[in-house]
Design an enzyme around this catalytic site. Structure first.
Site, PDB file in Angstrom:
ATOM      1  N   LYS A  66      43.317  40.179  50.638  1.00 50.50           N
ATOM      2  CA  LYS A  66      41.983  39.777  50.209  1.00 50.50           C
ATOM      3  C   LYS A  66      41.446  38.550  50.959  1.00 50.50           C
ATOM      4  CE  LYS A  66      42.263  41.858  45.626  1.00 50.50           C
ATOM      5  NZ  LYS A  66      42.065  41.638  44.184  1.00 50.50           N
TER       6      LYS A  66
ATOM      7  N   ASN B 291      43.283  37.182  43.678  1.00 46.61           N
ATOM      8  CA  ASN B 291      44.727  37.248  43.467  1.00 46.61           C
ATOM      9  C   ASN B 291      45.517  37.676  44.701  1.00 46.61           C
ATOM     10  OD1 ASN B 291      44.144  39.957  43.529  1.00 46.61           O
ATOM     11  ND2 ASN B 291      44.627  40.334  41.381  1.00 46.61           N
TER      12      ASN B 291
ATOM     13  N   PHE C  21      32.236  41.911  35.620  1.00 41.46           N
ATOM     14  CA  PHE C  21      32.811  41.151  36.735  1.00 41.46           C
ATOM     15  C   PHE C  21      32.576  41.805  38.097  1.00 41.46           C
ATOM     16  CE2 PHE C  21      36.304  43.872  35.222  1.00 41.46           C
ATOM     17  CZ  PHE C  21      36.708  44.487  36.403  1.00 41.46           C
TER      18      PHE C  21
ATOM     19  N   THR D 149      48.720  40.589  37.972  1.00 41.25           N
ATOM     20  CA  THR D 149      47.340  40.405  38.444  1.00 41.25           C
ATOM     21  C   THR D 149      46.896  38.948  38.341  1.00 41.25           C
ATOM     22  OG1 THR D 149      46.828  42.651  37.732  1.00 41.25           O
ATOM     23  CG2 THR D 149      44.966  41.212  38.140  1.00 41.25           C
TER      24      THR D 149
ATOM     25  N   TYR E 267      35.870  50.613  44.239  1.00 41.13           N
ATOM     26  CA  TYR E 267      35.985  50.064  42.884  1.00 41.13           C
ATOM     27  C   TYR E 267      35.098  50.798  41.890  1.00 41.13           C
ATOM     28  CZ  TYR E 267      38.598  45.956  44.563  1.00 41.13           C
ATOM     29  OH  TYR E 267      39.544  45.105  45.087  1.00 41.13           O
TER      30      TYR E 267
ATOM     31  N   HIS F 114      45.343  43.529  46.908  1.00 41.82           N
ATOM     32  CA  HIS F 114      45.147  44.732  46.091  1.00 41.82           C
ATOM     33  C   HIS F 114      46.252  45.693  46.465  1.00 41.82           C
ATOM     34  CE1 HIS F 114      43.491  48.415  44.396  1.00 41.82           C
ATOM     35  NE2 HIS F 114      43.876  48.980  45.537  1.00 41.82           N
TER      36      HIS F 114
ATOM     37  N   GLU G 123      42.674  56.171  47.759  1.00 47.90           N
ATOM     38  CA  GLU G 123      42.299  54.936  48.447  1.00 47.90           C
ATOM     39  C   GLU G 123      42.628  54.983  49.937  1.00 47.90           C
ATOM     40  OE1 GLU G 123      42.876  52.121  44.492  1.00 47.90           O
ATOM     41  OE2 GLU G 123      44.288  51.922  46.146  1.00 47.90           O
TER      42      GLU G 123
ATOM     43  N   ARG H  89      51.437  37.339  44.623  1.00 47.85           N
ATOM     44  CA  ARG H  89      50.337  36.724  43.877  1.00 47.85           C
ATOM     45  C   ARG H  89      50.706  35.344  43.359  1.00 47.85           C
ATOM     46  NH1 ARG H  89      48.475  42.368  41.071  1.00 47.85           N
ATOM     47  NH2 ARG H  89      46.934  42.956  42.658  1.00 47.85           N
TER      48      ARG H  89
ATOM     49  N   ARG I 136      53.868  47.135  43.995  1.00 51.37           N
ATOM     50  CA  ARG I 136      53.265  46.430  42.849  1.00 51.37           C
ATOM     51  C   ARG I 136      54.226  45.379  42.292  1.00 51.37           C
ATOM     52  NH1 ARG I 136      48.465  47.666  41.417  1.00 51.37           N
ATOM     53  NH2 ARG I 136      48.660  46.993  39.244  1.00 51.37           N
TER      54      ARG I 136
END
Length: 138
Positions: A9, A112, A57, A91, A49, A115, A126, A102, A85
């Site tokens: 990110k 965070n 948000f 998160t 998304y 993704h 995705e 994270r 993950r």
């Protein structure tokens, strides 16, 4: 072997920490099957998304994710989705376990650090948004 999508990110990119994040995935045994540096368009962000588009948000999330170029990765490895993950952590970076990405690089729930696809079905959807078949290598 499963292949999953990871996005590094904008907050990590702006702090020049992308290499360290990629290194954590590689040290955990993941193989890079695809990699792109790209600026996510507003339309791609909305499609990506889609499940969050009506949530309060979303506008802030979309502004953040389209603000500067990000690195998009296709990572392959044993237990791909779940293992990625686990390495990413909770998160909320404040709730993430020490040693997770994270925990180390996240700034907030919204920023965070990374993704990661939340299921194999999500990963398949995705990956198709960001990579053509010709851009993925196993």
């Amino acid at each position: 072997m499963e292949t999953t999508l990871v996005i590094i990110k904008p907050n990590v990119m702006s702090k020049n920490q992308a290499g360290a994040v990629i290194q954590k995935f590689q040290q955990a045994g993941f193989k890079i099957s695809g990699l792109k540096l790209m600026k996510i368009s507003s339309s791609l962000c909305e499609e990506f998304y889609a499940e969050h588009k009506q949530k309060p948000f979303f506008p802030e999330l979309a502004t953040f994710m389209t603000s500067i170029p990000v690195i998009v990765l296709a990572l392959s490895g044993n237990g791909g989705v779940a293992a990625v993950r686990a390495l990413m952590g909770h998160t909320d970076p404040k709730k993430a376990q020490p040693g997770t990405i994270r925990y180390e690089y996240g700034d907030s729930v919204g920023e965070n650090a990374v993704h990661g696809s939340d299921s194999l079905n999500s990963a398949q959807r995705e990956l198709k948004l960001f990579f053509s078949e010709k851009e993925l290598f196993n």
